[in-house]
Design an enzyme around this catalytic site. Sequence first.
Site, PDB file in Angstrom:
ATOM      1  NE  ARG A   1      31.656  16.759  80.254  1.00 43.43           N
ATOM      2  CZ  ARG A   1      32.742  16.057  79.941  1.00 43.43           C
ATOM      3  NH1 ARG A   1      33.327  16.238  78.784  1.00 43.43           N
ATOM      4  NH2 ARG A   1      33.253  15.213  80.799  1.00 43.43           N
TER       5      ARG A   1
ATOM      6  NE  ARG B   1      36.522  20.621  75.871  1.00 47.43           N
ATOM      7  CZ  ARG B   1      37.068  19.424  75.906  1.00 47.43           C
ATOM      8  NH1 ARG B   1      38.356  19.301  75.743  1.00 47.43           N
ATOM      9  NH2 ARG B   1      36.327  18.359  76.085  1.00 47.43           N
TER      10      ARG B   1
ATOM     11  NE  ARG C   1      38.834  25.016  80.800  1.00 48.89           N
ATOM     12  CZ  ARG C   1      40.145  24.920  80.739  1.00 48.89           C
ATOM     13  NH1 ARG C   1      40.888  25.930  81.121  1.00 48.89           N
ATOM     14  NH2 ARG C   1      40.726  23.828  80.302  1.00 48.89           N
TER      15      ARG C   1
ATOM     16  CG  ASP D   1      35.160  16.679  85.833  1.00 56.19           C
ATOM     17  OD1 ASP D   1      34.838  16.796  84.642  1.00 56.19           O
ATOM     18  OD2 ASP D   1      35.701  15.661  86.288  1.00 56.19           O
TER      19      ASP D   1
ATOM     20  CE1 TYR E   1      38.867   9.692  84.033  1.00 51.36           C
ATOM     21  CE2 TYR E   1      36.798   8.932  84.974  1.00 51.36           C
ATOM     22  CZ  TYR E   1      37.515   9.435  83.911  1.00 51.36           C
ATOM     23  OH  TYR E   1      36.878   9.673  82.720  1.00 51.36           O
TER      24      TYR E   1
HETATM   25  O1  CP3 Z   1      27.756  20.932  81.317  1.00 49.44           O
HETATM   26  C1  CP3 Z   1      27.856  19.914  82.068  1.00 49.44           C
HETATM   27  O2  CP3 Z   1      27.419  18.806  81.728  1.00 49.44           O
HETATM   28  C2  CP3 Z   1      28.416  20.077  83.461  1.00 49.44           C
HETATM   29  C3  CP3 Z   1      29.794  19.856  83.649  1.00 49.44           C
HETATM   30  C4  CP3 Z   1      30.464  18.495  83.622  1.00 49.44           C
HETATM   31  C5  CP3 Z   1      31.816  18.351  83.258  1.00 49.44           C
HETATM   32  N1  CP3 Z   1      32.186  17.070  83.490  1.00 49.44           N
HETATM   33  C6  CP3 Z   1      32.665  19.441  82.759  1.00 49.44           C
HETATM   34  C7  CP3 Z   1      33.920  19.140  82.058  1.00 49.44           C
HETATM   35  C8  CP3 Z   1      30.011  17.228  84.022  1.00 49.44           C
HETATM   36  C9  CP3 Z   1      28.623  16.805  84.461  1.00 49.44           C
HETATM   37  C10 CP3 Z   1      31.119  16.343  83.942  1.00 49.44           C
HETATM   38  C11 CP3 Z   1      31.057  14.921  84.338  1.00 49.44           C
HETATM   39  C12 CP3 Z   1      32.184  14.037  84.012  1.00 49.44           C
HETATM   40  N2  CP3 Z   1      33.519  14.322  84.031  1.00 49.44           N
HETATM   41  C13 CP3 Z   1      32.042  12.667  83.704  1.00 49.44           C
HETATM   42  C14 CP3 Z   1      30.742  11.917  83.666  1.00 49.44           C
HETATM   43  C15 CP3 Z   1      30.002  12.166  82.418  1.00 49.44           C
HETATM   44  C16 CP3 Z   1      30.641  11.578  81.198  1.00 49.44           C
HETATM   45  O3  CP3 Z   1      31.021  12.374  80.326  1.00 49.44           O
HETATM   46  O4  CP3 Z   1      30.757  10.352  81.142  1.00 49.44           O
HETATM   47  C17 CP3 Z   1      33.327  12.144  83.495  1.00 49.44           C
HETATM   48  C18 CP3 Z   1      33.664  10.723  83.138  1.00 49.44           C
HETATM   49  C19 CP3 Z   1      34.245  13.205  83.711  1.00 49.44           C
HETATM   50  C20 CP3 Z   1      35.730  13.134  83.661  1.00 49.44           C
HETATM   51  C21 CP3 Z   1      36.299  14.079  82.692  1.00 49.44           C
HETATM   52  N3  CP3 Z   1      36.375  15.447  82.865  1.00 49.44           N
HETATM   53  C22 CP3 Z   1      36.909  13.760  81.463  1.00 49.44           C
HETATM   54  C23 CP3 Z   1      37.043  12.374  80.877  1.00 49.44           C
HETATM   55  C24 CP3 Z   1      37.350  14.969  80.902  1.00 49.44           C
HETATM   56  C25 CP3 Z   1      38.193  15.126  79.685  1.00 49.44           C
HETATM   57  C26 CP3 Z   1      37.466  14.875  78.442  1.00 49.44           C
HETATM   58  C27 CP3 Z   1      37.006  16.182  77.888  1.00 49.44           C
HETATM   59  O5  CP3 Z   1      35.847  16.266  77.493  1.00 49.44           O
HETATM   60  O6  CP3 Z   1      37.846  17.080  77.856  1.00 49.44           O
HETATM   61  C28 CP3 Z   1      36.965  16.012  81.781  1.00 49.44           C
HETATM   62  C29 CP3 Z   1      37.165  17.454  81.583  1.00 49.44           C
HETATM   63  C30 CP3 Z   1      35.918  18.289  81.525  1.00 49.44           C
HETATM   64  N4  CP3 Z   1      34.873  18.193  82.373  1.00 49.44           N
HETATM   65  C31 CP3 Z   1      35.667  19.351  80.618  1.00 49.44           C
HETATM   66  C32 CP3 Z   1      34.420  19.893  80.951  1.00 49.44           C
HETATM   67  C33 CP3 Z   1      33.716  21.059  80.311  1.00 49.44           C
HETATM   68  C34 CP3 Z   1      36.623  19.873  79.562  1.00 49.44           C
HETATM   69  C35 CP3 Z   1      37.591  20.758  80.281  1.00 49.44           C
HETATM   70  C36 CP3 Z   1      38.118  21.887  79.482  1.00 49.44           C
HETATM   71  O7  CP3 Z   1      37.496  22.955  79.426  1.00 49.44           O
HETATM   72  O8  CP3 Z   1      39.226  21.746  78.937  1.00 49.44           O
END
Ligand code: CP3
Length: 361
Positions: free
Chosen positions: A40, A44, A53, A89, A167
């Site tokens: 990540r 944010r 965003r 994602d 999910y």
């Molecule tokens: O920078 C990076 O690492 C690349 C981008 C990336 C995102 N999600 C962007 C994202 C990667 C590799 C993921 C993987 C992901 N997504 C996983 C596996 C890794 C982990 O964290 O366990 C999982 C389980 C998800 C599912 C997911 N997507 C969740 C649970 C959430 C909400 C929680 C949160 O952090 O908001 C997301 C949304 C998400 N994916 C965001 C980002 C940057 C936030 C979205 C926003 O900008 O509002």
Amino acid sequence: MAEQFQVTETPSEVDTEPTSPFLRACRGLPAERTPVWLLRQAGRYMPEYRALRAQHSMLEVIRTPELAAQVTLMPVDAFGVDAAIVFSDILPPLVGMGLELDFVKGDGPKIGNPIASPRDVDLLGTPPAEETMSGTLGAIMLVRRELESRDVPVIGFAGAPFTLASYAIEGGTSKDFSKTKAFMLSEPAAWKRLLTKLATVQADYLLAQARAGAQALQVFDSWAGRALGREDYLRYVAPVNRDLYAAVARAGVPVINFSLGVNAYLVEAAACGGDVIGLDWQLPLDEAWAQLGHERPVQGNLDPASLLAPWRELRARVDDVLQRAAGRPGHVFNVGHGLVPQTPVDNVRRLVERVQERTSR
Ligand code: CP3
């Protein structure tokens, strides 16, 4: 657009020894320094990301190659991390299978039509990634072109079957995975069909990412280890994970197996496949690495909450991970799970600097 995905012939990458610290570490080769990137790393906590965003929805960013590429490059330009992970994602590939996905502000991802019966499983499609994930494949091509001259590799990724199934069945993030486990235990045949379909789609998607230019691939199994004991993992998850890693090995690029929370069965989870093992923060790095054997490269281990601490404390924790890695080849510095939105940008900058300075050889 399809013919553009053929830009990179993956076999040629296998034959030549890589020069970047990240790809060298992924192959267990000595490198000029310990490479560092962060789960990540684009997100944010970065003001540039929040500004973008504010203009575009999450799915819009993911589906527009230029926007996704722009976000992917943000932490590379800001901190000089040693690898770029394409901005996307794990959940968008579910849309092509027939699930309705939305990212709800403050509430995370939501599936509008979650799976509730074996029939729902049979209705899922398995279309090719080139049709359904062209935005991410296009972003990889753009980022690769941009970073080639800087020798910073691009990482592609996908979710592992259990994590995606959770999910698809819960309809969002879950604390106890009760619906997922109820389905797994009540409908074992449909469960197997569901995981097989998910693995088929993710394997195809990962191979397509390598063809588009991804130089490494990471599989995120965020929740299997949180949800399941060892015997259930071995019975309901490991066989399909093995099939997935076997299929993806054909990409000819290093594959990172990141399985969160599997420390009660780390060796068994690692045995499913992958060249590099992603570690969360539950076991100290030296203990986890000794269990796996030092010939297997490892990535991760710093608790992401360490970045919420004052620099003195964070620095001590960074140094501790480095000390436990003992300068062995095959170590990729990373956090053990994603950075949280409250992470101070300055701590990310100092962490990256610290790892790169302390390990330059
Ligand atoms: O920078 C990076 O690492 C690349 C981008 C990336 C995102 N999600 C962007 C994202 C990667 C590799 C993921 C993987 C992901 N997504 C996983 C596996 C890794 C982990 O964290 O366990 C999982 C389980 C998800 C599912 C997911 N997507 C969740 C649970 C959430 C909400 C929680 C949160 O952090 O908001 C997301 C949304 C998400 N994916 C965001 C980002 C940057 C936030 C979205 C926003 O900008 O509002």
